[in-house]
Design an enzyme around this catalytic site. Structure first.
Site, PDB file in Angstrom:
ATOM      1  N   VAL A  27       0.849  -1.196   0.000  1.00 41.64           N
ATOM      2  CA  VAL A  27       0.000   0.000   0.000  1.00 41.64           C
ATOM      3  C   VAL A  27       0.883   1.244   0.000  1.00 41.64           C
ATOM      4  CG1 VAL A  27      -1.736   1.285   1.299  1.00 41.64           C
ATOM      5  CG2 VAL A  27      -1.832  -1.235   1.203  1.00 41.64           C
ATOM      6  N   LYS A  28       0.586   2.144  -0.941  1.00 41.46           N
ATOM      7  CA  LYS A  28       1.364   3.379  -1.017  1.00 41.46           C
ATOM      8  C   LYS A  28       0.610   4.479  -0.293  1.00 41.46           C
ATOM      9  CE  LYS A  28       4.164   4.777  -4.939  1.00 41.46           C
ATOM     10  NZ  LYS A  28       4.130   5.012  -6.398  1.00 41.46           N
ATOM     11  N   CYS A  29       1.286   5.141   0.666  1.00 40.99           N
ATOM     12  CA  CYS A  29       0.673   6.257   1.402  1.00 40.99           C
ATOM     13  C   CYS A  29       1.526   7.503   1.189  1.00 40.99           C
ATOM     14  CB  CYS A  29       0.646   5.957   2.901  1.00 40.99           C
ATOM     15  SG  CYS A  29      -0.498   4.655   3.370  1.00 40.99           S
TER      16      CYS A  29
END
Ligand code: G3P
Length: 216
Positions: A82-84
């Site tokens: 997951v890219k935040c």
């Protein structure tokens, strides 16, 4: 240094995977939008082609909603990372997702201290955008080198994932300073194996061999 492909284009992912050079894939909302297809479909297809980490970015603006989106993305495939974004809310979501055992790539890092903050929150990867730093007259790879030294000083396991790569010299220099990963646009990756002297050298070898009329 691991090579990730920076693309959501399935035909690029297939070609690059066929070259055997791809350890993972990164996408972002702009790359996903360019496909004009449902993101879940694209993400699942990429995961079926490349057996490695595949980053997909959340698009919410508060931590609770990012957490929800991140959990949803992670359920799509075990290789999803997951890219935040590197914002206060993004880092809160990073901490919460990491605590749940979900891998996070913190994106849009432009200073070593931002990268350190991502590492402190348990990020698996942090992505400095070196090309965009160079674009504003700063030293993108210098920032990566500082970040690598800081992580080594304190033994942070967070991997530095060099992003916004614009050319092969970016790659050479990233490898020289020990970056863990570089995510590479298809056009740059396709230049990695080419050199005019390799091609002309082979032409000459084969012409000389043909003249002998032998077969192997
Ligand atoms: O991985 C980030 C990358 O897609 C951004 O690249 O060239 O738009 O700065 P660029």
């Amino acid at each position: 240094m691991k090579f990730f492909l920076d693309s959501a284009d399935i035909s690029e992912v297939k070609q690059a995977a066929d070259w055997g050079l791809v350890d993972g894939v990164t996408t972002n909302p702009s790359l996903m939008a360019k496909t004009g297809r449902p993101y879940q479909e694209v993400l699942r297809e990429i995961c079926a082609i490349v057996d490695g980490p595949v980053s997909c970015e959340v698009v919410a603006s508060d931590a609770a909603a990012m957490l929800e989106e991140g959990e949803k993305l992670a359920r799509l495939h075990p290789n999803v990372v997951v890219k935040c974004p590197l914002l206060v809310e993004g880092l809160k979501a990073t901490r919460a997702l990491s605590r749940r055992g979900i891998k996070v790539n913190v994106t849009l890092a432009f200073t070593p201290l931002q990268a350190l903050a991502a590492a402190k929150c348990g990020a698996t990867y942090v992505s400095p955008f070196i090309g965009r730093l160079d674009d504003i007259g700063q030293d993108g790879l210098g920032m990566v080198a500082q970040t690598l030294r800081i992580f080594a000083n304190y033994g942070y396991p967070t991997q530095v994932l060099v992003a916004s790569v614009r050319n092969v010299s970016h790659l050479v220099r990233a490898a020289e300073i020990g970056a863990h990963v570089a995510t590479i646009p298809f056009g740059v990756l396709s230049q990695v194996l080419h050199h005019p002297l390799t091609e002309s050298g082979l032409e000459r070898f084969l012409a000389d061999w043909r003249a002998t009329k032998q077969k192997i």
